[in-house]
Write a protein that holds these residues in place. Structure first.
Motif, PDB file in Angstrom:
ATOM      1  N   ALA A 152      -7.878  -5.971 -10.444  1.00  0.00           N
ATOM      2  CA  ALA A 152      -9.086  -5.783  -9.420  1.00  0.00           C
ATOM      3  C   ALA A 152      -9.113  -6.633  -8.416  1.00  0.00           C
ATOM      4  O   ALA A 152      -9.489  -6.279  -7.140  1.00  0.00           O
ATOM      5  N   ALA A 153      -8.931  -8.014  -8.614  1.00  0.00           N
ATOM      6  CA  ALA A 153      -9.355  -9.057  -7.265  1.00  0.00           C
ATOM      7  C   ALA A 153      -7.983  -9.110  -6.682  1.00  0.00           C
ATOM      8  O   ALA A 153      -6.768  -9.049  -7.275  1.00  0.00           O
ATOM      9  N   GLY A 154      -8.132  -9.044  -5.321  1.00  0.00           N
ATOM     10  CA  GLY A 154      -6.890  -9.393  -4.241  1.00  0.00           C
ATOM     11  C   GLY A 154      -7.399  -9.889  -2.861  1.00  0.00           C
ATOM     12  O   GLY A 154      -8.495  -9.621  -2.577  1.00  0.00           O
ATOM     13  N   ASP A 172       0.801  -1.115  -0.178  1.00  0.00           N
ATOM     14  CA  ASP A 172       0.249  -0.096   0.028  1.00  0.00           C
ATOM     15  C   ASP A 172       0.882   1.310  -0.031  1.00  0.00           C
ATOM     16  O   ASP A 172       1.180   2.128   0.902  1.00  0.00           O
ATOM     17  N   THR A 173       1.689   1.448  -1.064  1.00  0.00           N
ATOM     18  CA  THR A 173       2.468   2.675  -1.284  1.00  0.00           C
ATOM     19  C   THR A 173       2.251   3.220  -2.557  1.00  0.00           C
ATOM     20  O   THR A 173       1.276   2.705  -3.534  1.00  0.00           O
ATOM     21  N   LEU A 185       0.122   1.978  -6.034  1.00  0.00           N
ATOM     22  CA  LEU A 185       0.018   0.638  -6.745  1.00  0.00           C
ATOM     23  C   LEU A 185      -1.277   0.012  -6.711  1.00  0.00           C
ATOM     24  O   LEU A 185      -1.560  -0.953  -7.403  1.00  0.00           O
ATOM     25  N   ARG A 186      -2.098   0.006  -5.338  1.00  0.00           N
ATOM     26  CA  ARG A 186      -3.193  -0.511  -5.233  1.00  0.00           C
ATOM     27  C   ARG A 186      -4.319  -0.351  -6.376  1.00  0.00           C
ATOM     28  O   ARG A 186      -4.980  -0.856  -6.929  1.00  0.00           O
ATOM     29  N   ALA A 187      -4.045   1.063  -6.979  1.00  0.00           N
ATOM     30  CA  ALA A 187      -4.905   1.515  -7.947  1.00  0.00           C
ATOM     31  C   ALA A 187      -4.467   0.915  -9.382  1.00  0.00           C
ATOM     32  O   ALA A 187      -5.579   0.992 -10.119  1.00  0.00           O
TER      33      ALA A 187
END
Lengths: 268, 310
Positions: B305-307, B13-14, B299-301
């Motif tokens: 989609a799935a995680g 999450d960065t 990075l999350r964006a």
């Protein structure tokens, strides 16, 4: 307001037609258009004496009739579109800086002389000294595009220094004489002594070409990249230029009697 | 730092922090693609980082004959610098020494004329012609023709300079060297398909990722100790767990945010599709706390989609 002028009768004497410009007439009411005074010999005669003034299409000044006694039609045009359905006299489009002048007919001598911008297209023939300099002036055509669908007379593009001239038909003797720079393309046959005294610039001979004079030298090195750039640019003018990118060319550099940085590009 | 798992690969999450740069695209053509490639490789050589190269540059893609101004095969290259002035210098130096010198080449601007301020391309190189050079203006664009020993070197007068984005990045944390190289190679292959972006480092990958500053005065960058496996148990700011024994970075420069984001998205997708069993177990990114660069690529964006939570 846009206007359409329809010539009722040809004038007895030559008329200076430089006031027949869209920028000038579109700002006037119909009665004022009829009162515009055109120089004819020693007199100034109201436009309405020769023309019917009718509403026209948006942004286009259209003139119908044989204007071969009207000189300097479209001279100094800087914006807008002027369409002449018929022949015009001398110096059509003289000193144009912008806009578009189309002549669905032929023009006499000095068409596009001292032109430095805009687009001038003549569907018929043009006389001598097209795209050249005003008599006594140093610089010829200095910008813009002149397209002649028919033939042109002698001394085409004399002293030309910038812009593009495209002639679909034949050209007379001494085409590109004393040329300083710019591009001239001739689709038909070319008269004697093309490029006489040219310092720089490019003359493309896509049709029958005379033998290069002794002051031009055959350059045997590869200039294919430039040829493709130029040929692709000229191809947009349609036949007989559309196949230029697929043709080979022979390059002659000259005129060695002067600066010698001009070129005759003879398409094979 | 929290992470989400995508096919077993943890995505931190960065965000990657990127900077505005000045950029241009050049099209190098030649008699055949091999000579165009020789020129393009040479012109984009020693252009990995603005830290010491003056610019960052790379090959964007190969062009068919139908895509180039002169109808010959070509290569599109992108160049990025921290200022317009430096970019102008680099263009002139690199084109003059690496493109003009290469047999049969020509060089053209690869961006629309009105895309940005014009920087000299052939404008000054023409003087190599020693007075024999000639020019031609075609539809408002000036080209210079410089006599050279194989004929003519044709160069467009100028190239537009636009605002680009430099410094997008991905950090790939892997089990070992083999896994890191394989993952990075797959990511690079996917990222190079994105138009308008380049990966300026050798093979698209950098192993000596850097942080700003140093304990030594005068050094503007030094090793990124937070991601050095050899310092995992030593450096107080280490970001590495026990598993990561090799970290590789992919740096991205693009003509805009969308291009950088697109390349990063492609890289993440390539790694995720390979799965954690391929050896790259975590994806992270370098930033400076968000205080230096205006472009933040989270990075999350950019992840698929799935995680699932790690």
């Amino acid at each position: 307001m846009s206007w359409r002028l329809v010539l009722r009768q040809a004038p007895a004497l030559r008329v200076d037609g430089r006031l027949l410009s869209p920028a000038h007439l579109h700002a006037l009411a119909a009665d004022d258009v009829r009162r515009v005074a055109l120089a004819s010999g020693r007199d100034r005669i109201a436009l309405g004496e020769w023309f019917d003034v009718l509403p026209g299409d948006a942004d286009v000044l259209r003139i119908d009739g044989d204007l071969s006694r009207f000189d300097a039609v479209g001279a100094g045009l800087h914006a807008g579109t002027l369409h002449v359905q018929g022949d015009v006299g001398d110096a059509a489009g003289m000193g144009m800086t912008g806009g578009r002048l189309t002549i669905a007919g032929s023009a006499r001598d000095l068409a596009g002389c001292a032109m430095c911008g805009g687009w001038l297209e003549i569907t018929g023939d043009a006389g001598d000294l097209a795209a050249s300099a005003l008599p006594g002036d140093i610089d010829g055509m200095a910008g813009g595009t002149l397209v002649v669908r028919g033939r042109v007379g002698a001394r085409l593009a004399d002293r030309m220094r910038r812009g593009t001239v495209v002639v679909h038909g034949d050209a007379g003797d001494f085409a590109a004489s004393r040329m300083v720079a710019g591009t001239l393309a001739i689709g038909g046959g070319c008269g004697a002594m093309p490029g006489w005294g040219m310092r720089r610039g490019s003359v493309v001979l896509a049709g029958a070409a005379p033998q290069a004079t002794s002051t031009f030298v055959d350059v045997r090195s590869d200039a294919g990249v430039f040829w493709q750039l130029l040929a692709r640019d000229l191809a947009r003018f349609g036949p007989p230029f559309d196949d230029l990118p697929r043709r080979r060319m022979t390059r002659f550099a000259g005129d060695l009697a002067v600066q010698g940085k001009g070129e005759l590009l003879v398409a094979r | 730092m929290t992470a989400l798992l995508f096919n077993g690969v943890a995505v931190d999450d960065t965000f990657a922090e990127a900077f505005p740069m000045k950029a241009t695209r050049l099209v190098v053509t030649a008699h055949d693609i091999a000579w165009a490639r020789h020129a393009a490789v040479s012109a984009t050589g020693l252009a990995t980082s603005v830290i010491a190269c003056g610019c960052e540059a790379g090959i964007e893609r190969e062009l068919d004959a139908g895509e180039t101004p002169d109808g010959r095969p070509g290569i599109a290259i992108l160049l990025f610098a921290m200022s317009g002035k430096e970019l102008v210098k680099q263009i002139e130096r690199r084109v003059g020494q690496c493109v003009m010198t290469c047999p049969t080449t020509a060089v053209f601007a690869g961006l629309p004329p009105d895309a940005g301020e014009a920087a000299a391309l052939g404008r000054n190189l023409r003087f190599f012609g020693d007075g024999w050079q000639i020019s031609k203006v075609l539809q408002g664009v000036r080209y210079w023709r410089v006599p050279v020993m194989d004929g003519e070197f044709v160069a467009q007068e100028s190239t537009p300079v636009v605002k680009g984005v430099g410094g997008g990045n991905l950090l790939l944390l892997a089990d070992d060297t083999d896994a890191a190289l394989a993952g990075a190679t797959a990511a690079v292959a996917a990222m190079r398909r994105v138009r308008g972006a380049i990966l300026p480092f050798p093979g698209g990958v950098v192993r000596s990722g850097s942080k700003v500053g140093s304990k030594y005065a005068g050094l503007i960058a030094s090793t990124n100790d937070a991601f050095c496996p050899s310092l995992a148990a030593l450096a107080p700011r280490s970001e590495l767990g026990e598993g990561a024994r090799c970290v590789l970075e992919i740096v991205i420069d693009g003509l805009g945010e969308a291009e950088v984001a697109g390349a990063m998205r492609a890289g993440i997708k390539a790694i995720v599709e390979r799965g954690a069993q391929a050896g790259v177990r975590r994806i992270s990114a370098g930033n400076y706390g968000g205080k230096l660069g205006p472009f933040h690529f989270h990075l999350r964006a950019l992840a698929p989609a799935a995680g699932g939570a790690a």
